[in-house]
Design a protein around this motif. Structure first.
Motif, short mmCIF file in Angstrom:
data_model
loop_
_atom_site.label_atom_id
_atom_site.label_comp_id
_atom_site.label_asym_id
_atom_site.label_seq_id
_atom_site.Cartn_x
_atom_site.Cartn_y
_atom_site.Cartn_z
N TYR A 25 41.68 47.74 46.33
CA TYR A 25 42.45 46.51 46.47
C TYR A 25 43.68 46.71 47.34
O TYR A 25 44.43 47.67 47.18
CB TYR A 25 42.83 45.99 45.07
CG TYR A 25 41.59 45.62 44.34
CD1 TYR A 25 41.02 46.50 43.44
CD2 TYR A 25 40.93 44.43 44.64
CE1 TYR A 25 39.84 46.18 42.82
CE2 TYR A 25 39.75 44.12 44.01
CZ TYR A 25 39.21 45.01 43.10
OH TYR A 25 38.03 44.69 42.50
N ASP A 36 46.05 45.66 40.90
CA ASP A 36 46.53 44.74 41.95
C ASP A 36 47.84 44.07 41.54
O ASP A 36 48.29 43.15 42.20
CB ASP A 36 45.47 43.69 42.27
CG ASP A 36 45.12 42.81 41.07
OD1 ASP A 36 45.62 43.08 39.96
OD2 ASP A 36 44.34 41.86 41.24
N PRO A 90 38.25 36.26 39.00
CA PRO A 90 37.44 37.28 39.68
C PRO A 90 36.50 36.72 40.73
O PRO A 90 35.97 37.50 41.54
CB PRO A 90 36.62 37.90 38.53
CG PRO A 90 37.26 37.43 37.28
CD PRO A 90 37.88 36.12 37.59
N ASP A 148 33.28 38.76 41.70
CA ASP A 148 33.53 40.20 41.76
C ASP A 148 33.16 40.88 40.45
O ASP A 148 34.00 41.45 39.75
CB ASP A 148 35.00 40.45 42.10
CG ASP A 148 35.20 41.78 42.81
OD1 ASP A 148 34.21 42.50 42.99
OD2 ASP A 148 36.35 42.09 43.16
N ARG A 181 36.74 43.61 40.56
CA ARG A 181 37.97 43.22 39.88
C ARG A 181 37.84 43.30 38.37
O ARG A 181 38.75 43.80 37.68
CB ARG A 181 38.35 41.81 40.31
CG ARG A 181 39.66 41.30 39.75
CD ARG A 181 40.83 42.11 40.24
NE ARG A 181 41.21 43.20 39.35
CZ ARG A 181 41.79 44.30 39.76
NH1 ARG A 181 42.03 44.52 41.02
NH2 ARG A 181 42.12 45.25 38.89
#
Length: 677
Positions: A3, A395, A465, A468, A473
Motif C-alpha cells: 500500500y 495504510d 475494501p 480487494d 486490504r
C-alpha cells in the motif's frame, strides 16, 4: 509492502513501517495497557469442562405484554421448547404450549393473545386459558410469511402473501379467530406498515423487482411514493408524528451509518433525529414511547451496547439505567405504560439476565432468575472480559476488533489465536462467545478483528475494501491487527494460531499461504480455496425464494464477479494455487452437503497439500452443510481445535473424547497428519 501510504517506510523495512503506525496509535495503546494490567491482577480461573461452553441458551423469547400485565418466555431444554406466562402482579407461572425450537413468540396489541410464528404456520394462544391453535398455514416455498402483530387492532396479526410469477403481494390482516381481510394488493413486496387510529394502513415499504425500496403513503384509495431508500439497505418505517405529517424512518444517513431520520410527508425539510454520538456505529434499535407511540430510546450495539434517550421519558429511562448499571451492557427490550423489560448482556454472561424497570419509581427488579439458574453455564466469575479495540492498519486507517484475555495471566506470555468471522459481510460483537471463552479458559488470548468489509460500522466501512478480498486490504487488516497486538505486549510471537469458518476459513488459508512463518497452526472450516471462483459460481446460481441474489449483493459492495480486473488479483492469491507455500500444520473441516463451498474443491486442496508432504488433517461430515447443525459435529470440531492448541501452542490437553465422539472422529477424520496420534 503493497500500500502506497507505507511504501516508503516499507523500503526501509517492515519493522519501521509498523513502528511509525504504532506511534499514531498511542491514544489506543494507553487504555489497552491499563486493561492488560487490570486483567493480569485478577484471580486465575480454574480449568473448566469444555462442554459448559457448548450449551445453548436455556431462556429465550422473553416478552413483556403491551399492557404490562404478563411476561412470556420460552424455556428450551434438550431441543424441546416450552412456552410459559406469568402474571406480573403476582401468581405462579403457567406453561401454555410446547413449541419447536425455531418458533418465535409475539404479543397481541391488547396482551390477551400470544401469536406463535412457526416455519409452516401461525398459531394464536389465549393467555387466560391457553386455548387456541393454528390460524394460518404457510407454504414451504416462502411465498407466505408472518409479517408481525397488527399494532392497530387487538388480537390481530399480519401476513404477507407473495405471487412471484405475477410480481405482486397481498398484505393480510388475520384475527385470532382466523378471520381475514386484505389491506393491500399490488406490485412488489410490502412490509413494515404503519396505521391510522382507525386501523387503516397509512404507510408501507414496498420493494420492487429491481430492489428499489419505496415508502408509500396512502392518500384516498391511492398509494403515493413519499420517500425512497437505497436497494438492499435498512429501510424501516417506525412511527408517524402525532399530526401524521412526518415519518420516522431507520435508514442510512449521508450514505454511511444507519440513523433515525424524520421524513416530511407533505412539505418541509427532513432532519436527523438520532445518530451515533461517537460517530462509529449503526443504529440498531428504536423503542417507541408506549403513551404516544413516538421515538423514545435509541440503541447501538458496537463496540458495546449503548442507550440514548430521544424524548424526555427516554432520557429519564436512560439515566436511570446508567445509574443502576454503570458498566453498561443493558438494553431495553420493550416498554409498557408502567414498566420496561431490560436485558443485561455481557462477555461473561452465557445467558442474558432480565429486569423490570418500574417507571413510576425508577426501581429495578430481576425476573426469571430461577429459570436462568437452572442452566448449567460457566460461572461468570471464571470468565474473561472482552476488550474493544481500535488499531491502525498499514495504510493508517483505524480498524475495529475485540480481544479476550485469560484472567490472571500476563498478556505478553500468552499464546494468541486470531479468529476471523465469516461473511465476510458480518461482524462480531462484545457479547458472550462460547468459543472465545473456552480458549481463554485454557490460557489462550483471542483476537477477533472486524476488518474493513465488516458490517455495523456504517456503509463506508463495509464498502471500503472494494473487491480487494485476495491477499489485499481485508487480509492486511487481519495481519496488521496481530502485529499491532504483539507490539502492545499481547501474545507470544512464537505461539500464534489462526482459525475461522467460511470466509474466516478462507482468510486462514490466505494467512498460511502469504505469511507462512507467522502462525504455528491454522484451522479452516468450510473454506473457499479460490474465493473468485466461489463468488462466480454462487452469483450465477438462481436465488431461492425470499433470498437476495448474490450478484446484486456483491454489486452493492462494489464487486463484479465477471470483471477480470477485480477477480484476477483474488485468483492469483488463491490458496489453491499456493499450496507449496504452506508450512504450518493445518486442520480443514468440510461438510458433504455444503451448499456454498464445494466439498470436492476442499478435498482437492487437501490432496495437493498431502502430495507436497504438508502436515494437514481433514474432517468431512457427509451429512453436514455449510453450518454444522449436529451438536456432535460441533463438539468434534471444538475437540480437534483443543488438540491443535495443545500440540502447537502448549495449551492444556483436551479431555478424552466420549465413545460416541471417538466413533464420529473415526468415521469422518480422513487425514490426521496435523493432529498427530
Amino acid at each position: 509492502m503493497r500500500y502506497p501510504d507505507c511504501a516508503a517506510l516499507a523500503r526501509a523495512g517492515a519493522r519501521l513501517c509498523l513502528g511509525a503506525l504504532l506511534a499514531i496509535s498511542s491514544a489506543q495503546a494507553a487504555p489497552l495497557s491499563a486493561e492488560l494490567a487490570r486483567n493480569a491482577a485478577l484471580p486465575r480461573a480454574p480449568l473448566l469442562n469444555p462442554e459448559l461452553f457448548e450449551r445453548p441458551a436455556r431462556l429465550r423469547e422473553v416478552r413483556l405484554a403491551p399492557d404490562g400485565a404478563h411476561l412470556a418466555w420460552v424455556e428450551e431444554v434438550d431441543g424441546k421448547a416450552e412456552l410459559h406466562v406469568t402474571p406480573l402482579a403476582g401468581g405462579p407461572a403457567r406453561p401454555l404450549a410446547t413449541l419447536d425450537p425455531q418458533d418465535r413468540v409475539h404479543w397481541s396489541r391488547d396482551g390477551a393473545v400470544l401469536f406463535v410464528a412457526q416455519q409452516d404456520a401461525v398459531a394464536a394462544i389465549g393467555v387466560r386459558d391457553g386455548a387456541g391453535g393454528r390460524i394460518a398455514m404457510l407454504d414451504k416455498e416462502g411465498q407466505q410469511r408472518f409479517a408481525g402483530v397488527d399494532p392497530s387492532m387487538p388480537r390481530h396479526a399480519l401476513l404477507e402473501e407473495n405471487d412471484t410469477a405475477r410480481g405482486s403481494t397481498r398484505l393480510v390482516r388475520i384475527g385470532a379467530d382466523g378471520a381475514r381481510s386484505i389491506l393491500y394488493e399490488g406490485p412488489g413486496s410490502v412490509a413494515a406498515p404503519l396505521f391510522k387510529p382507525d386501523g387503516t394502513p397509512a404507510i408501507l415499504r414496498r420493494q420492487d423487482r429491481d430492489f428499489t425500496q419505496r415508502i408509500l403513503q396512502r392518500r384516498g384509495k391511492d398509494w403515493i411514493e413519499a420517500a425512497r431508500c437505497r436497494p438492499l439497505r435498512t429501510c424501516v418505517p417506525l412511527a408517524l408524528s402525532a399530526d401524521g405529517s412526518r415519518l420516522f424512518l431507520r435508514t442510512l444517513h449521508a450514505d454511511d451509518r444507519e440513523a433515525l431520520v424524520e421524513v416530511p410527508l407533505t412539505k418541509g425539510a427532513g432532519r436527523v433525529v438520532h445518530t451515533d454520538p461517537d460517530k462509529l456505529a449503526d443504529l440498531v434499535g428504536v423503542t417507541l414511547n408506549p403513551m404516544d407511540g413516538q421515538p423514545m430510546l435509541a440503541a447501538y450495539q458496537l463496540p458495546a451496547p449503548r442507550l440514548y434517550g430521544i424524548d424526555a421519558a427516554g432520557r429519564r429511562i436512560a439515566a436511570a439505567i446508567a445509574r443502576r448499571f454503570p458498566e453498561g451492557g443493558v438494553v431495553v427490550e420493550s416498554c409498557a405504560p408502567s414498566a420496561c423489560l431490560l436485558a443485561e448482556r455481557g462477555a461473561r454472561m452465557a445467558q442474558a439476565r432480565f429486569w423490570l424497570l418500574d417507571l413510576k419509581g425508577d426501581s429495578f427488579r430481576p425476573v426469571l432468575d430461577d429459570v436462568r439458574a437452572r442452566a448449567a453455564f460457566p460461572p461468570e466469575r471464571h470468565l474473561a472480559q472482552r476488550i474493544a479495540l481500535r488499531y491502525p492498519a498499514s495504510d493508517g486507517m483505524m480498524v475495529h476488533g475485540y480481544l479476550t484475555l485469560p484472567p490472571g495471566l500476563p498478556a505478553r506470555s500468552l499464546p494468541l489465536v486470531t479468529i476471523v468471522h465469516g461473511g465476510p459481510w458480518g461482524h462480531v460483537t462484545g457479547g458472550y462467545s462460547g468459543g472465545a471463552q473456552l480458549l481463554a479458559n485454557r490460557g489462550v488470548a483471542v483476537f477477533e478483528p472486524n476488518f474493513r468489509g465488516s458490517t455495523g460500522y456504517g456503509e463506508r466501512y463495509t464498502r471500503a475494501p472494494g473487491a480487494d478480498y485476495g491477499n489485499g486490504r481485508v487480509q492486511a487488516d487481519i495481519i496488521d491487527g496481530v502485529r499491532w497486538l504483539l507490539a502492545q505486549g499481547v501474545g507470544d510471537p512464537r505461539r500464534l494460531g489462526i482459525a475461522g469458518s467460511s470466509f474466516g476459513g478462507y482468510a486462514t488459508l490466505l494467512a498460511l499461504s502469504h505469511t507462512p512463518d507467522m502462525f504455528r497452526f491454522g484451522l479452516a472450516g468450510q473454506p473457499p480455496t479460490d474465493f473468485a471462483r466461489n463468488m462466480r459460481g454462487l452469483a450465477a446460481a438462481p436465488a431461492k425464494p425470499g433470498e437476495r441474489p448474490l450478484r446484486r449483493v456483491l454489486a452493492e459492495v462494489g464487486i463484479d464477479p465477471d470483471d477480470p480486473a477485480q477477480m484476477q488479483p483474488i485468483s492469483r492469491a488463491a490458496p489453491v494455487r499456493l499450496a507449496a507455500q504452506v508450512r504450518a500444520p493445518l486442520l480443514v473441516i468440510a461438510g458433504g452437503k455444503d451448499e456454498l463451498v464445494e466439498v470436492e474443491a476442499v478435498a482437492d486442496y487437501v490432496a495437493r497439500l498431502q502430495e507436497l508432504g504438508k502436515p494437514v488433517s481433514l474432517l468431512v461430515d457427509p451429512d453436514e452443510g455449510h453450518n454444522a447443525r449436529n451438536p456432535l459435529a460441533r463438539k468434534a470440531q471444538m475437540h480437534l481445535l483443543l488438540r491443535m492448541l495443545h500440540r502447537y501452542l502448549g495449551a492444556p490437553p483436551p479431555p478424552a473424547p466420549s465413545a460416541e465422539l471417538a466413533r464420529y472422529l473415526a468415521r469422518n477424520l480422513r487425514a490426521d497428519a496435523a493432529l498427530g496420534r
